[in-house]
Design a protein around this motif. Structure first.
Motif, PDB file in Angstrom:
ATOM      1  N   LYS A 219      -9.099  -6.137  11.212  1.00 12.62           N
ATOM      2  CA  LYS A 219      -7.719  -6.346  11.639  1.00 12.62           C
ATOM      3  C   LYS A 219      -6.774  -5.897  10.538  1.00 12.62           C
ATOM      4  CE  LYS A 219      -8.385  -9.898  15.003  1.00 12.62           C
ATOM      5  NZ  LYS A 219      -7.825 -11.057  15.643  1.00 12.62           N
ATOM      6  N   TYR A 220      -5.727  -5.211  10.942  1.00 12.44           N
ATOM      7  CA  TYR A 220      -4.750  -4.700   9.983  1.00 12.44           C
ATOM      8  C   TYR A 220      -3.680  -5.751   9.692  1.00 12.44           C
ATOM      9  CZ  TYR A 220      -6.971  -0.308  11.255  1.00 12.44           C
ATOM     10  OH  TYR A 220      -7.884   0.677  11.483  1.00 12.44           O
ATOM     11  N   ILE A 221      -3.082  -5.641   8.510  1.00 16.65           N
ATOM     12  CA  ILE A 221      -2.070  -6.618   8.108  1.00 16.65           C
ATOM     13  C   ILE A 221      -0.761  -6.428   8.864  1.00 16.65           C
ATOM     14  CG2 ILE A 221      -3.043  -6.972   5.822  1.00 16.65           C
ATOM     15  CD1 ILE A 221      -0.749  -5.169   4.741  1.00 16.65           C
ATOM     16  N   GLY A 222      -0.534  -5.246   9.398  1.00 13.95           N
ATOM     17  CA  GLY A 222       0.674  -4.969  10.162  1.00 13.95           C
ATOM     18  C   GLY A 222       1.726  -4.258   9.323  1.00 13.95           C
ATOM     19  N   MET A 223       2.519  -3.439   9.999  1.00 11.74           N
ATOM     20  CA  MET A 223       3.537  -2.633   9.330  1.00 11.74           C
ATOM     21  C   MET A 223       4.580  -3.504   8.627  1.00 11.74           C
ATOM     22  SD  MET A 223       4.660   0.377   8.525  1.00 11.74           S
ATOM     23  CE  MET A 223       3.970   1.647   9.574  1.00 11.74           C
TER      24      MET A 223
ATOM     25  N   GLY B 141      -4.038  -5.448   2.100  1.00  9.85           N
ATOM     26  CA  GLY B 141      -2.666  -5.568   1.634  1.00  9.85           C
ATOM     27  C   GLY B 141      -2.503  -5.206   0.164  1.00  9.85           C
ATOM     28  N   LYS B 142      -3.572  -4.747  -0.461  1.00 10.04           N
ATOM     29  CA  LYS B 142      -3.519  -4.374  -1.871  1.00 10.04           C
ATOM     30  C   LYS B 142      -2.795  -3.037  -2.032  1.00 10.04           C
ATOM     31  CE  LYS B 142      -6.522  -3.324  -5.765  1.00 10.04           C
ATOM     32  NZ  LYS B 142      -7.896  -3.062  -6.198  1.00 10.04           N
ATOM     33  N   VAL B 143      -1.941  -2.924  -3.043  1.00 11.70           N
ATOM     34  CA  VAL B 143      -1.272  -1.660  -3.349  1.00 11.70           C
ATOM     35  C   VAL B 143      -2.303  -0.744  -3.988  1.00 11.70           C
ATOM     36  CG1 VAL B 143       0.530  -0.532  -4.705  1.00 11.70           C
ATOM     37  CG2 VAL B 143       0.975  -2.754  -3.642  1.00 11.70           C
ATOM     38  N   ILE B 144      -2.575   0.390  -3.324  1.00  6.46           N
ATOM     39  CA  ILE B 144      -3.591   1.308  -3.835  1.00  6.46           C
ATOM     40  C   ILE B 144      -2.991   2.614  -4.347  1.00  6.46           C
ATOM     41  CG2 ILE B 144      -5.487   0.348  -2.486  1.00  6.46           C
ATOM     42  CD1 ILE B 144      -5.060   2.568  -0.452  1.00  6.46           C
ATOM     43  N   GLU B 145      -1.696   2.779  -4.138  1.00  6.41           N
ATOM     44  CA  GLU B 145      -1.016   3.956  -4.664  1.00  6.41           C
ATOM     45  C   GLU B 145       0.429   3.581  -4.964  1.00  6.41           C
ATOM     46  OE1 GLU B 145      -0.416   8.641  -3.531  1.00  6.41           O
ATOM     47  OE2 GLU B 145      -0.612   7.214  -1.890  1.00  6.41           O
ATOM     48  N   ASN B 146       0.909   4.036  -6.096  1.00  5.25           N
ATOM     49  CA  ASN B 146       2.287   3.782  -6.488  1.00  5.25           C
ATOM     50  C   ASN B 146       2.674   4.877  -7.470  1.00  5.25           C
ATOM     51  OD1 ASN B 146       4.786   2.729  -7.088  1.00  5.25           O
ATOM     52  ND2 ASN B 146       3.999   1.080  -8.367  1.00  5.25           N
ATOM     53  N   LYS B 147       3.223   5.967  -6.955  1.00  8.50           N
ATOM     54  CA  LYS B 147       3.540   7.091  -7.833  1.00  8.50           C
ATOM     55  C   LYS B 147       4.842   7.767  -7.413  1.00  8.50           C
ATOM     56  CE  LYS B 147       1.279  10.862  -5.452  1.00  8.50           C
ATOM     57  NZ  LYS B 147       0.578  12.086  -5.605  1.00  8.50           N
ATOM     58  N   ILE B 148       5.475   8.378  -8.390  1.00  7.52           N
ATOM     59  CA  ILE B 148       6.675   9.170  -8.145  1.00  7.52           C
ATOM     60  C   ILE B 148       6.214  10.564  -7.727  1.00  7.52           C
ATOM     61  CG2 ILE B 148       8.764  10.151  -9.162  1.00  7.52           C
ATOM     62  CD1 ILE B 148       8.811   7.084  -8.971  1.00  7.52           C
ATOM     63  N   GLU B 149       6.719  11.036  -6.593  1.00 10.14           N
ATOM     64  CA  GLU B 149       6.358  12.370  -6.123  1.00 10.14           C
ATOM     65  C   GLU B 149       7.252  13.415  -6.768  1.00 10.14           C
ATOM     66  OE1 GLU B 149       6.580  12.506  -1.849  1.00 10.14           O
ATOM     67  OE2 GLU B 149       4.475  11.980  -1.685  1.00 10.14           O
ATOM     68  N   THR B 150       6.647  14.493  -7.194  1.00 10.19           N
ATOM     69  CA  THR B 150       7.419  15.624  -7.683  1.00 10.19           C
ATOM     70  C   THR B 150       7.767  16.515  -6.495  1.00 10.19           C
ATOM     71  OG1 THR B 150       5.474  17.014  -8.017  1.00 10.19           O
ATOM     72  CG2 THR B 150       6.136  15.582  -9.868  1.00 10.19           C
ATOM     73  N   ALA B 151       8.644  17.470  -6.711  1.00 12.26           N
ATOM     74  CA  ALA B 151       8.994  18.417  -5.647  1.00 12.26           C
ATOM     75  C   ALA B 151       7.742  19.176  -5.203  1.00 12.26           C
ATOM     76  CB  ALA B 151      10.059  19.386  -6.134  1.00 12.26           C
ATOM     77  N   ALA B 152       6.869  19.513  -6.134  1.00 16.15           N
ATOM     78  CA  ALA B 152       5.621  20.223  -5.794  1.00 16.15           C
ATOM     79  C   ALA B 152       4.713  19.353  -4.932  1.00 16.15           C
ATOM     80  CB  ALA B 152       4.903  20.647  -7.066  1.00 16.15           C
ATOM     81  N   ASP B 153       4.650  18.048  -5.246  1.00 20.62           N
ATOM     82  CA  ASP B 153       3.843  17.115  -4.443  1.00 20.62           C
ATOM     83  C   ASP B 153       4.361  17.063  -3.005  1.00 20.62           C
ATOM     84  OD1 ASP B 153       2.323  16.392  -6.671  1.00 20.62           O
ATOM     85  OD2 ASP B 153       3.563  14.634  -7.113  1.00 20.62           O
ATOM     86  N   GLU B 154       5.684  16.956  -2.865  1.00 22.69           N
ATOM     87  CA  GLU B 154       6.291  16.878  -1.539  1.00 22.69           C
ATOM     88  C   GLU B 154       6.011  18.147  -0.732  1.00 22.69           C
ATOM     89  OE1 GLU B 154      10.300  15.185  -1.117  1.00 22.69           O
ATOM     90  OE2 GLU B 154      10.156  14.724  -3.258  1.00 22.69           O
TER      91      GLU B 154
END
Length: 103
Positions: free
Chosen positions: A24-28, A78-91
């Motif tokens: 079961k998902y935690i929900g949006m 519900g654990k944060v598994i990614e937290n990063k600043i995107e660069t223009a190249a990433d986008e």
């Protein structure tokens, strides 16, 4: 023989139900609150997706300085598994990958 088939059928059905309960998902709404606790800004996009074999909620949050902070929240724990600043190249790479998937 009928007894064995009945027992096996019961085991398969009940084990399937147990598996369904653990996925079961935690929900949006809850995932959004978790993401906003990590990065303050305005959510530009939000989606549930499969990434690296895991279901996650992915949020692009525009920070006050205009940069995008990408926050990924595990859809089950519900654990944060990614937290990063995107660069223009990433986008640009992400947009190209999304376009490729759609075609």
């Amino acid at each position: 023989m009928k007894t064995i088939i009945t027992v096996l059928t019961f085991v398969l059905i009940t084990s399937g139900a147990t598996f369904a309960q653990t996925t079961k998902y935690i929900g949006m709404k809850k995932a959004r609150a978790i993401a906003m606790s990590v990065a303050s800004g305005k959510i530009q996009s939000a989606e549930r997706e499969r990434e690296h074999g895991k279901m996650i909620y992915s949020f692009d949050i525009r920070l006050s300085d205009g940069r995008i902070n990408e926050v990924g929240v595990d859809a089950i724990t519900g654990k944060v598994i990614e937290n990063k600043i995107e660069t223009a190249a990433d986008e640009a790479a992400e947009k190209a990958a999304d376009t490729k998937k759609k075609n």
